[in-house]
Design a protein around this motif. Sequence first.
Motif, PDB file in Angstrom:
ATOM      1  N   LEU A 118      -7.562   6.178 -30.857  1.00  0.00           N
ATOM      2  CA  LEU A 118      -7.127   4.840 -30.053  1.00  0.00           C
ATOM      3  C   LEU A 118      -5.815   4.876 -29.195  1.00  0.00           C
ATOM      4  CD1 LEU A 118      -7.158   2.791 -33.532  1.00  0.00           C
ATOM      5  CD2 LEU A 118      -9.171   3.315 -31.765  1.00  0.00           C
ATOM      6  N   ASN A 119      -5.194   5.891 -29.088  1.00  0.00           N
ATOM      7  CA  ASN A 119      -4.204   5.954 -28.102  1.00  0.00           C
ATOM      8  C   ASN A 119      -4.601   5.767 -26.751  1.00  0.00           C
ATOM      9  OD1 ASN A 119      -2.126   6.982 -29.956  1.00  0.00           O
ATOM     10  ND2 ASN A 119      -2.965   8.936 -30.010  1.00  0.00           N
ATOM     11  N   ALA A 126      -8.962  -1.489 -28.834  1.00  0.00           N
ATOM     12  CA  ALA A 126      -8.758  -0.605 -30.275  1.00  0.00           C
ATOM     13  C   ALA A 126      -9.665  -1.263 -31.367  1.00  0.00           C
ATOM     14  CB  ALA A 126      -7.294  -0.460 -30.590  1.00  0.00           C
ATOM     15  N   LEU A 137      -9.247  -3.107 -38.455  1.00  0.00           N
ATOM     16  CA  LEU A 137      -7.799  -3.041 -38.008  1.00  0.00           C
ATOM     17  C   LEU A 137      -7.047  -3.861 -39.057  1.00  0.00           C
ATOM     18  CD1 LEU A 137      -5.789  -2.641 -35.690  1.00  0.00           C
ATOM     19  CD2 LEU A 137      -6.616  -4.854 -34.969  1.00  0.00           C
ATOM     20  N   VAL A 151      -1.876   1.055 -27.446  1.00  0.00           N
ATOM     21  CA  VAL A 151      -1.770   1.676 -28.611  1.00  0.00           C
ATOM     22  C   VAL A 151      -1.195   2.847 -28.457  1.00  0.00           C
ATOM     23  CG1 VAL A 151      -2.937   2.626 -30.700  1.00  0.00           C
ATOM     24  CG2 VAL A 151      -3.646   0.393 -29.523  1.00  0.00           C
ATOM     25  N   GLN A 154      -1.596   5.665 -34.570  1.00  0.00           N
ATOM     26  CA  GLN A 154      -2.579   4.946 -35.689  1.00  0.00           C
ATOM     27  C   GLN A 154      -2.270   5.669 -36.790  1.00  0.00           C
ATOM     28  OE1 GLN A 154      -5.638   6.544 -32.959  1.00  0.00           O
ATOM     29  NE2 GLN A 154      -6.107   8.146 -34.266  1.00  0.00           N
ATOM     30  N   GLU A 160       0.361   8.852 -40.342  1.00  0.00           N
ATOM     31  CA  GLU A 160      -0.424   9.084 -39.040  1.00  0.00           C
ATOM     32  C   GLU A 160      -1.607   9.792 -39.388  1.00  0.00           C
ATOM     33  OE1 GLU A 160       0.079  11.256 -34.557  1.00  0.00           O
ATOM     34  OE2 GLU A 160       1.776  11.463 -36.099  1.00  0.00           O
ATOM     35  N   ILE A 173      -6.835   0.579 -40.837  1.00  0.00           N
ATOM     36  CA  ILE A 173      -6.052   1.286 -39.893  1.00  0.00           C
ATOM     37  C   ILE A 173      -5.041   0.521 -39.200  1.00  0.00           C
ATOM     38  CG2 ILE A 173      -5.876   2.889 -37.789  1.00  0.00           C
ATOM     39  CD1 ILE A 173      -7.496   4.141 -40.040  1.00  0.00           C
ATOM     40  N   ILE A 175      -1.963   0.155 -36.417  1.00  0.00           N
ATOM     41  CA  ILE A 175      -1.747   0.651 -35.006  1.00  0.00           C
ATOM     42  C   ILE A 175      -0.382   0.336 -34.519  1.00  0.00           C
ATOM     43  CG2 ILE A 175      -4.107   0.522 -34.246  1.00  0.00           C
ATOM     44  CD1 ILE A 175      -3.416  -1.796 -32.767  1.00  0.00           C
TER      45      ILE A 175
END
Length: 266
Positions: A118-119, A126, A137, A151, A154, A160, A173, A175
């Motif tokens: 998702l970075n 995301a 999410l 983002v 995560q 992490e 998850i 973020i």
Amino acid sequence: MKFLSFLFSRQFFKHLSVAIIILVVLLFALMISLRIYTQHGKAIQVPDVRGLEEMQAGKMLEQAELRWEVIDSVFSDSIPKGTVAEQIPRAGSKVKTNRKLFLIMNSKSARMVAMPDLNDLSVRYARSVLESTGLKLGSTIKVFSEFNNLVIGQHHNGVEIKAGTPIEVGSTIDILVASGLSDETTNVPALEGMRLVDASELIRINGLHTGAVIVPEDSDMNEDSLWVWKQLPEAGSKQLRVGESIALWLSADSIKYMQSDSIDLK
């Protein structure tokens, strides 16, 4: 003339009456047979077996003179694992004796998927990626960074989680979302001689981020097992704004960081 005479004779009407009676008897017998064969008027109300384990559901259906078959499985965290999630026909329906019901079971083990990366995505994108993967999410945590509204991390259960890590469908998850740099400043920590995992934690404690990580091409070791032998900016060289990043150079040789002064990478 003889044929016309026969049509109006008593003998003809006698034969016709017998034929009609035979036909009525045959039709009546056929209707009775069909009633018996199709069990006309006899219907069973389908019991509700949702939420029951397979054998419990099967026993209840057999007692109701019904057959059953498992045709599929799904995974839902809203009902117990290994129980009936859905049934066809639905509970309360009227069916004939010996009708087969089809059961859809809730899997005993969750389906696993690979954690997406998702970075550098927007929060909206995301969320879309997570939902398409079968994940949820959770919290959106604002952190200082050079970037804004992207983002940059995560987490799952406070830890992490890297892209590609197997994770259960339905997991939540959290973020980390960049919100720009802070006006507050901090010292550059000394990271040379530390393993990447420890250096990254010290960077985080100081309100900074791990930027580019340069790994030797000939190393097959896990990044977290490698040593930091060079960092930019250098320790104590200047003040950084909270949210800025530090670039790291790694080596499998724990002594190499001592030689960093003789190598110019700027």
